[in-house]
Design a protein around this motif. Structure first.
Motif, PDB file in Angstrom:
ATOM      1  N   GLN A   1     -28.919  13.188  48.318  1.00 23.06           N
ATOM      2  CA  GLN A   1     -30.383  13.174  48.229  1.00 23.06           C
ATOM      3  C   GLN A   1     -30.924  14.598  48.196  1.00 23.06           C
ATOM      4  OE1 GLN A   1     -32.636  10.626  48.025  1.00 23.06           O
ATOM      5  NE2 GLN A   1     -30.886   9.305  47.717  1.00 23.06           N
ATOM      6  N   SER A   2     -31.958  14.784  47.389  1.00 20.93           N
ATOM      7  CA  SER A   2     -32.704  16.035  47.421  1.00 20.93           C
ATOM      8  C   SER A   2     -34.149  15.686  47.104  1.00 20.93           C
ATOM      9  CB  SER A   2     -32.155  17.028  46.402  1.00 20.93           C
ATOM     10  OG  SER A   2     -32.271  16.501  45.099  1.00 20.93           O
ATOM     11  N   GLY A   3     -35.055  16.203  47.870  1.00 19.46           N
ATOM     12  CA  GLY A   3     -36.460  15.904  47.646  1.00 19.46           C
ATOM     13  C   GLY A   3     -37.231  15.918  48.945  1.00 19.46           C
ATOM     14  N   SER A   4     -38.389  15.314  48.914  1.00 21.54           N
ATOM     15  CA  SER A   4     -39.258  15.327  50.081  1.00 21.54           C
ATOM     16  C   SER A   4     -38.781  14.338  51.140  1.00 21.54           C
ATOM     17  CB  SER A   4     -40.688  14.984  49.676  1.00 21.54           C
ATOM     18  OG  SER A   4     -40.759  13.637  49.262  1.00 21.54           O
ATOM     19  N   ILE A   5     -39.331  14.500  52.316  1.00 23.54           N
ATOM     20  CA  ILE A   5     -38.967  13.641  53.446  1.00 23.54           C
ATOM     21  C   ILE A   5     -39.380  12.194  53.174  1.00 23.54           C
ATOM     22  CG2 ILE A   5     -39.386  13.203  55.906  1.00 23.54           C
ATOM     23  CD1 ILE A   5     -37.659  15.605  55.464  1.00 23.54           C
ATOM     24  N   SER A   6     -40.544  11.978  52.608  1.00 25.70           N
ATOM     25  CA  SER A   6     -41.011  10.610  52.369  1.00 25.70           C
ATOM     26  C   SER A   6     -40.117   9.881  51.375  1.00 25.70           C
ATOM     27  CB  SER A   6     -42.462  10.607  51.894  1.00 25.70           C
ATOM     28  OG  SER A   6     -42.574  11.315  50.675  1.00 25.70           O
ATOM     29  N   SER A   7     -39.671  10.579  50.332  1.00 31.51           N
ATOM     30  CA  SER A   7     -38.764   9.920  49.384  1.00 31.51           C
ATOM     31  C   SER A   7     -37.403   9.677  50.033  1.00 31.51           C
ATOM     32  CB  SER A   7     -38.615  10.747  48.116  1.00 31.51           C
ATOM     33  OG  SER A   7     -37.973  11.970  48.389  1.00 31.51           O
ATOM     34  N   LEU A   8     -36.991  10.591  50.891  1.00 38.02           N
ATOM     35  CA  LEU A   8     -35.722  10.429  51.594  1.00 38.02           C
ATOM     36  C   LEU A   8     -35.765   9.222  52.526  1.00 38.02           C
ATOM     37  CD1 LEU A   8     -32.938  11.671  52.224  1.00 38.02           C
ATOM     38  CD2 LEU A   8     -34.045  12.966  54.024  1.00 38.02           C
ATOM     39  N   ILE A   9     -36.852   9.078  53.276  1.00 32.15           N
ATOM     40  CA  ILE A   9     -36.995   7.945  54.191  1.00 32.15           C
ATOM     41  C   ILE A   9     -37.074   6.638  53.406  1.00 32.15           C
ATOM     42  CG2 ILE A   9     -38.534   6.863  55.885  1.00 32.15           C
ATOM     43  CD1 ILE A   9     -39.149   9.690  56.897  1.00 32.15           C
ATOM     44  N   GLY A  10     -37.804   6.649  52.312  1.00 27.83           N
ATOM     45  CA  GLY A  10     -37.881   5.446  51.465  1.00 27.83           C
ATOM     46  C   GLY A  10     -36.528   5.061  50.913  1.00 27.83           C
ATOM     47  N   SER A  11     -35.757   6.059  50.502  1.00 24.99           N
ATOM     48  CA  SER A  11     -34.411   5.795  49.998  1.00 24.99           C
ATOM     49  C   SER A  11     -33.509   5.234  51.090  1.00 24.99           C
ATOM     50  CB  SER A  11     -33.819   7.083  49.444  1.00 24.99           C
ATOM     51  OG  SER A  11     -32.494   6.891  49.050  1.00 24.99           O
ATOM     52  N   ILE A  12     -33.611   5.790  52.287  1.00 23.60           N
ATOM     53  CA  ILE A  12     -32.802   5.293  53.409  1.00 23.60           C
ATOM     54  C   ILE A  12     -33.139   3.835  53.697  1.00 23.60           C
ATOM     55  CG2 ILE A  12     -32.444   5.492  55.905  1.00 23.60           C
ATOM     56  CD1 ILE A  12     -32.705   8.513  55.555  1.00 23.60           C
ATOM     57  N   ILE A  13     -34.419   3.522  53.744  1.00 23.18           N
ATOM     58  CA  ILE A  13     -34.830   2.147  54.044  1.00 23.18           C
ATOM     59  C   ILE A  13     -34.364   1.196  52.968  1.00 23.18           C
ATOM     60  CG2 ILE A  13     -36.844   0.649  54.297  1.00 23.18           C
ATOM     61  CD1 ILE A  13     -38.204   2.980  55.754  1.00 23.18           C
ATOM     62  N   SER A  14     -34.490   1.592  51.711  1.00 19.58           N
ATOM     63  CA  SER A  14     -34.075   0.688  50.633  1.00 19.58           C
ATOM     64  C   SER A  14     -32.549   0.502  50.632  1.00 19.58           C
ATOM     65  CB  SER A  14     -34.550   1.211  49.278  1.00 19.58           C
ATOM     66  OG  SER A  14     -33.914   2.432  48.971  1.00 19.58           O
ATOM     67  N   LYS A  15     -31.797   1.555  50.910  1.00 17.71           N
ATOM     68  CA  LYS A  15     -30.342   1.422  50.934  1.00 17.71           C
ATOM     69  C   LYS A  15     -29.872   0.589  52.119  1.00 17.71           C
ATOM     70  CE  LYS A  15     -29.055   5.491  48.299  1.00 17.71           C
ATOM     71  NZ  LYS A  15     -28.275   6.728  48.278  1.00 17.71           N
ATOM     72  N   ILE A  16     -30.497   0.779  53.274  1.00 17.55           N
ATOM     73  CA  ILE A  16     -30.120  -0.015  54.453  1.00 17.55           C
ATOM     74  C   ILE A  16     -30.475  -1.480  54.233  1.00 17.55           C
ATOM     75  CG2 ILE A  16     -30.651  -0.445  56.888  1.00 17.55           C
ATOM     76  CD1 ILE A  16     -30.789   2.567  57.269  1.00 17.55           C
ATOM     77  N   SER A  17     -31.640  -1.748  53.675  1.00 18.07           N
ATOM     78  CA  SER A  17     -31.990  -3.154  53.426  1.00 18.07           C
ATOM     79  C   SER A  17     -31.081  -3.753  52.363  1.00 18.07           C
ATOM     80  CB  SER A  17     -33.465  -3.286  53.025  1.00 18.07           C
ATOM     81  OG  SER A  17     -33.735  -2.505  51.893  1.00 18.07           O
ATOM     82  N   GLY A  18     -30.613  -2.951  51.419  1.00 17.34           N
ATOM     83  CA  GLY A  18     -29.628  -3.439  50.448  1.00 17.34           C
ATOM     84  C   GLY A  18     -28.293  -3.741  51.097  1.00 17.34           C
ATOM     85  N   MET A  19     -27.890  -2.929  52.079  1.00 16.17           N
ATOM     86  CA  MET A  19     -26.632  -3.160  52.777  1.00 16.17           C
ATOM     87  C   MET A  19     -26.699  -4.384  53.672  1.00 16.17           C
ATOM     88  SD  MET A  19     -25.514   0.595  54.003  1.00 16.17           S
ATOM     89  CE  MET A  19     -25.276   1.938  52.874  1.00 16.17           C
ATOM     90  N   VAL A  20     -27.859  -4.588  54.271  1.00 10.00           N
ATOM     91  CA  VAL A  20     -28.027  -5.725  55.174  1.00 10.00           C
ATOM     92  C   VAL A  20     -28.154  -7.014  54.373  1.00 10.00           C
ATOM     93  CG1 VAL A  20     -29.557  -6.727  56.911  1.00 10.00           C
ATOM     94  CG2 VAL A  20     -29.040  -4.306  56.978  1.00 10.00           C
ATOM     95  N   GLY A  21     -28.718  -6.916  53.188  1.00  8.86           N
ATOM     96  CA  GLY A  21     -28.845  -8.089  52.339  1.00  8.86           C
ATOM     97  C   GLY A  21     -30.194  -8.753  52.424  1.00  8.86           C
ATOM     98  N   SER A  22     -31.201  -8.020  52.851  1.00  6.02           N
ATOM     99  CA  SER A  22     -32.545  -8.601  52.957  1.00  6.02           C
ATOM    100  C   SER A  22     -33.226  -8.607  51.625  1.00  6.02           C
ATOM    101  CB  SER A  22     -33.398  -7.794  53.938  1.00  6.02           C
ATOM    102  OG  SER A  22     -32.794  -7.862  55.212  1.00  6.02           O
TER     103      SER A  22
END
Length: 69
Positions: free
Chosen positions: A48-69
């Protein structure tokens, strides 16, 4: 008879009262959970490279993808 019943009660309750090592198992469980969460976060943050907000959004989307929600 009373002494026999008291002895029987003591012998039956001894395994229940033996909590030696229970705290160690709790700490090991917490450590395993922490390692799991850090692994998920490091996987989500990798590359990842970019702003904190895009980083947090990416983390949330990847975690929700891993969890399967």
């Amino acid at each position: 008879m009373k002494k026999y019943m008291q002895g029987l009660a003591v012998n039956l309750m001894a395994p229940v009262k033996n909590e030696k090592g229970a705290q160690s198992l709790e700490w090991l469980g917490l450590a395993a959970l922490l390692i799991l969460v850090l692994g998920i976060i490091s996987t989500a943050v990798s590359g990842q490279s970019g702003s904190i907000s895009s980083l947090i959004g990416s983390i949330i989307s990847k975690i929700s993808g891993m969890v399967g929600s």
